[in-house]
Design a protein around this motif. Sequence first.
Motif, PDB file in Angstrom:
ATOM      1  N   LEU A  75      -2.746  -0.923   3.351  1.00  0.00           N
ATOM      2  CA  LEU A  75      -3.360  -0.036   2.369  1.00  0.00           C
ATOM      3  C   LEU A  75      -3.288  -0.621   0.966  1.00  0.00           C
ATOM      4  O   LEU A  75      -4.207  -0.455   0.162  1.00  0.00           O
ATOM      5  CB  LEU A  75      -2.683   1.328   2.405  1.00  0.00           C
ATOM      6  CG  LEU A  75      -3.220   2.388   1.443  1.00  0.00           C
ATOM      7  CD1 LEU A  75      -4.666   2.724   1.782  1.00  0.00           C
ATOM      8  CD2 LEU A  75      -2.357   3.643   1.476  1.00  0.00           C
ATOM      9  N   GLU A  76      -2.206  -1.328   0.659  1.00  0.00           N
ATOM     10  CA  GLU A  76      -2.043  -1.923  -0.676  1.00  0.00           C
ATOM     11  C   GLU A  76      -3.163  -2.914  -0.972  1.00  0.00           C
ATOM     12  O   GLU A  76      -3.796  -2.872  -2.029  1.00  0.00           O
ATOM     13  CB  GLU A  76      -0.687  -2.616  -0.760  1.00  0.00           C
ATOM     14  CG  GLU A  76      -0.454  -3.376  -2.049  1.00  0.00           C
ATOM     15  CD  GLU A  76       0.848  -4.147  -2.050  1.00  0.00           C
ATOM     16  OE1 GLU A  76       1.086  -4.883  -3.017  1.00  0.00           O
ATOM     17  OE2 GLU A  76       1.621  -4.020  -1.075  1.00  0.00           O
ATOM     18  N   ALA A 123       4.739 -11.376  -9.981  1.00  0.00           N
ATOM     19  CA  ALA A 123       4.293 -12.742  -9.708  1.00  0.00           C
ATOM     20  C   ALA A 123       2.779 -12.849  -9.793  1.00  0.00           C
ATOM     21  O   ALA A 123       2.051 -11.989  -9.285  1.00  0.00           O
ATOM     22  CB  ALA A 123       4.762 -13.190  -8.326  1.00  0.00           C
ATOM     23  N   LEU A 124       2.288 -13.915 -10.419  1.00  0.00           N
ATOM     24  CA  LEU A 124       0.859 -14.166 -10.489  1.00  0.00           C
ATOM     25  C   LEU A 124       0.269 -14.414  -9.104  1.00  0.00           C
ATOM     26  O   LEU A 124      -0.867 -14.040  -8.823  1.00  0.00           O
ATOM     27  CB  LEU A 124       0.582 -15.377 -11.383  1.00  0.00           C
ATOM     28  CG  LEU A 124       0.679 -15.153 -12.891  1.00  0.00           C
ATOM     29  CD1 LEU A 124       0.607 -16.481 -13.627  1.00  0.00           C
ATOM     30  CD2 LEU A 124      -0.417 -14.219 -13.377  1.00  0.00           C
ATOM     31  N   ASN A 125       1.040 -15.064  -8.223  1.00  0.00           N
ATOM     32  CA  ASN A 125       0.531 -15.344  -6.887  1.00  0.00           C
ATOM     33  C   ASN A 125       0.937 -14.252  -5.896  1.00  0.00           C
ATOM     34  O   ASN A 125       1.164 -14.504  -4.719  1.00  0.00           O
ATOM     35  CB  ASN A 125       0.982 -16.722  -6.394  1.00  0.00           C
ATOM     36  CG  ASN A 125       2.491 -16.917  -6.445  1.00  0.00           C
ATOM     37  OD1 ASN A 125       3.179 -16.284  -7.241  1.00  0.00           O
ATOM     38  ND2 ASN A 125       3.001 -17.791  -5.607  1.00  0.00           N
ATOM     39  N   PRO A 128      -1.739  -8.304  -6.326  1.00  0.00           N
ATOM     40  CA  PRO A 128      -2.511  -7.740  -7.442  1.00  0.00           C
ATOM     41  C   PRO A 128      -3.273  -8.790  -8.228  1.00  0.00           C
ATOM     42  O   PRO A 128      -4.467  -8.629  -8.506  1.00  0.00           O
ATOM     43  CB  PRO A 128      -1.432  -7.051  -8.296  1.00  0.00           C
ATOM     44  CG  PRO A 128      -0.371  -6.675  -7.320  1.00  0.00           C
ATOM     45  CD  PRO A 128      -0.329  -7.819  -6.345  1.00  0.00           C
ATOM     46  N   GLY A 129      -2.610  -9.892  -8.574  1.00  0.00           N
ATOM     47  CA  GLY A 129      -3.316 -10.953  -9.273  1.00  0.00           C
ATOM     48  C   GLY A 129      -4.370 -11.596  -8.396  1.00  0.00           C
ATOM     49  O   GLY A 129      -5.485 -11.874  -8.832  1.00  0.00           O
ATOM     50  N   GLY A 130      -4.017 -11.825  -7.114  1.00  0.00           N
ATOM     51  CA  GLY A 130      -4.948 -12.467  -6.199  1.00  0.00           C
ATOM     52  C   GLY A 130      -6.237 -11.702  -6.035  1.00  0.00           C
ATOM     53  O   GLY A 130      -7.312 -12.291  -5.885  1.00  0.00           O
ATOM     54  N   VAL A 233      -3.240  -5.427 -16.988  1.00  0.00           N
ATOM     55  CA  VAL A 233      -1.784  -5.527 -17.100  1.00  0.00           C
ATOM     56  C   VAL A 233      -1.168  -4.892 -15.856  1.00  0.00           C
ATOM     57  O   VAL A 233      -1.356  -3.703 -15.606  1.00  0.00           O
ATOM     58  CB  VAL A 233      -1.267  -4.818 -18.365  1.00  0.00           C
ATOM     59  CG1 VAL A 233       0.225  -5.067 -18.539  1.00  0.00           C
ATOM     60  CG2 VAL A 233      -2.039  -5.277 -19.596  1.00  0.00           C
ATOM     61  N   ASN A 234      -0.457  -5.695 -15.081  1.00  0.00           N
ATOM     62  CA  ASN A 234       0.142  -5.219 -13.834  1.00  0.00           C
ATOM     63  C   ASN A 234       1.638  -4.965 -14.037  1.00  0.00           C
ATOM     64  O   ASN A 234       2.405  -5.901 -14.234  1.00  0.00           O
ATOM     65  CB  ASN A 234      -0.070  -6.242 -12.718  1.00  0.00           C
ATOM     66  CG  ASN A 234       0.586  -5.806 -11.424  1.00  0.00           C
ATOM     67  OD1 ASN A 234       0.392  -4.686 -10.967  1.00  0.00           O
ATOM     68  ND2 ASN A 234       1.375  -6.687 -10.822  1.00  0.00           N
ATOM     69  N   CYS A 235       2.030  -3.693 -14.011  1.00  0.00           N
ATOM     70  CA  CYS A 235       3.446  -3.319 -14.131  1.00  0.00           C
ATOM     71  C   CYS A 235       4.009  -3.180 -12.724  1.00  0.00           C
ATOM     72  O   CYS A 235       3.846  -2.135 -12.071  1.00  0.00           O
ATOM     73  CB  CYS A 235       3.586  -2.016 -14.898  1.00  0.00           C
ATOM     74  SG  CYS A 235       2.863  -2.044 -16.551  1.00  0.00           S
ATOM     75  N   ALA A 236       4.657  -4.230 -12.237  1.00  0.00           N
ATOM     76  CA  ALA A 236       5.109  -4.265 -10.847  1.00  0.00           C
ATOM     77  C   ALA A 236       6.493  -3.684 -10.643  1.00  0.00           C
ATOM     78  O   ALA A 236       6.855  -3.322  -9.523  1.00  0.00           O
ATOM     79  CB  ALA A 236       5.088  -5.718 -10.344  1.00  0.00           C
TER      80      ALA A 236
END
Length: 421
Positions: A75-76, A123-125, A128-130, A233-236
């Motif tokens: 789902l993510e 992490a960029l990899n 979310p970044g991907g 902006v990804n707040c992980a």
Amino acid sequence: MRRFLRFWLLLALLVYSVGLSAGTRNVILILCNGVNLAQLELAKQAGLSRAGLSNTAAMPVGGTLLPLTGRFRDLEIAALNALACGYAGDRSLGVTPGGDEVESLLGEARLQGRRTGFLTDGALNDWPGGAFFARENPLPPRERLEAWLPLSDIDFLAGALFRPLPTALEPLETPMNRLGYQLVRTPEELRNAAAGRRLFAIHELEQDSSVLLSYMDTALRILPNERGMLLVVNCAAPGAAALVNDTAGVIRELWRVDRVLGRALDFFKANPSNTLVALISLYDIGDLQLPRPVAADFPVGRSRSEILARLAAGRVSGEKALELAGAGDLFAPSSRELTAVLAGYSRVANSPLPRSFEPWLDRVLSLRDRHSGVEWLTRSVTISLTPVFAIGAGAQAFAGEYNALELHDALRCALGVGARP
């Protein structure tokens, strides 16, 4: 006279239509995935002025994101693909189910000539970044996501990598340099970065998540220009805390998100007519429940990882261990429950190395949470209603209820691209 009036009327309509198609100049999209409405309520009740999302009170538009319909193994990933690229697929990133390449929101913004940024305290990899820069089918390993970074065509990339950090950042340093990226390794280099350069900033994954504030300050200084910007902006960190049911950690990390949101609102106040700020949580992690009002004395200090580090660093008494967990006064002095908890701690503390305090601490934190009116149902991504907040140009489009596909179309319209056909 009529021709004169008709001419100016047509001209006014043309200007108006061009203004609509141009979209909002500056769009700041803050992702706080893993957070549901109950977590926000918990932060408000338990954290008061010390934690939570107080800046959302300044955002006049509130929406509710509905779960995606259909069966997804992940789902993510499906939700991230839906937001970034406009289709729901849980086994690929950045491509259609048929294998056709699509542009993400960041790619569409670049085609418009906007400056773009993707920042994360994770992490960029990671996925979310991907979802915003990769084109892979089927779902790639993180090493292949990392290989897409030099091809991402984004003006400011900042985050960690899922690997030990080499001094030279190889194999990324050479290709990023060739593309004109300035490699940023220190806070001083970040603060002094030139506005005309592309930036590639890396931090260690275990670093304090407040590093995102430094990234945010730099992005809001170097990205705005006459063609506009799109900043994602990804707040992980809140989601990572929810994965281990770390209630105090979630509250503290939501406070950090609130500070990131505050930076965006400061930028909006300086550019109110042409800026849109949206705070979005695409999915829930942990399915937190609040069956009753949260106790006023709920601890919001140490995170689960900090408590584990203190316990592993040296021997402490059982009473001190309970105090570290924020449960020092939870039990009556002669209660059977206290006796059992202390006995469990003693067995772990006196066991041969390597010893693990995790099962004992999780039991204590679960008891503390239930005592305080908090209950976690799982340690995974779950289907739940999640919040959206918006302010600025076009914010009304984010009111009501919608799914991630409809949210993608609303953001495309805010950029002046139009809904995906």
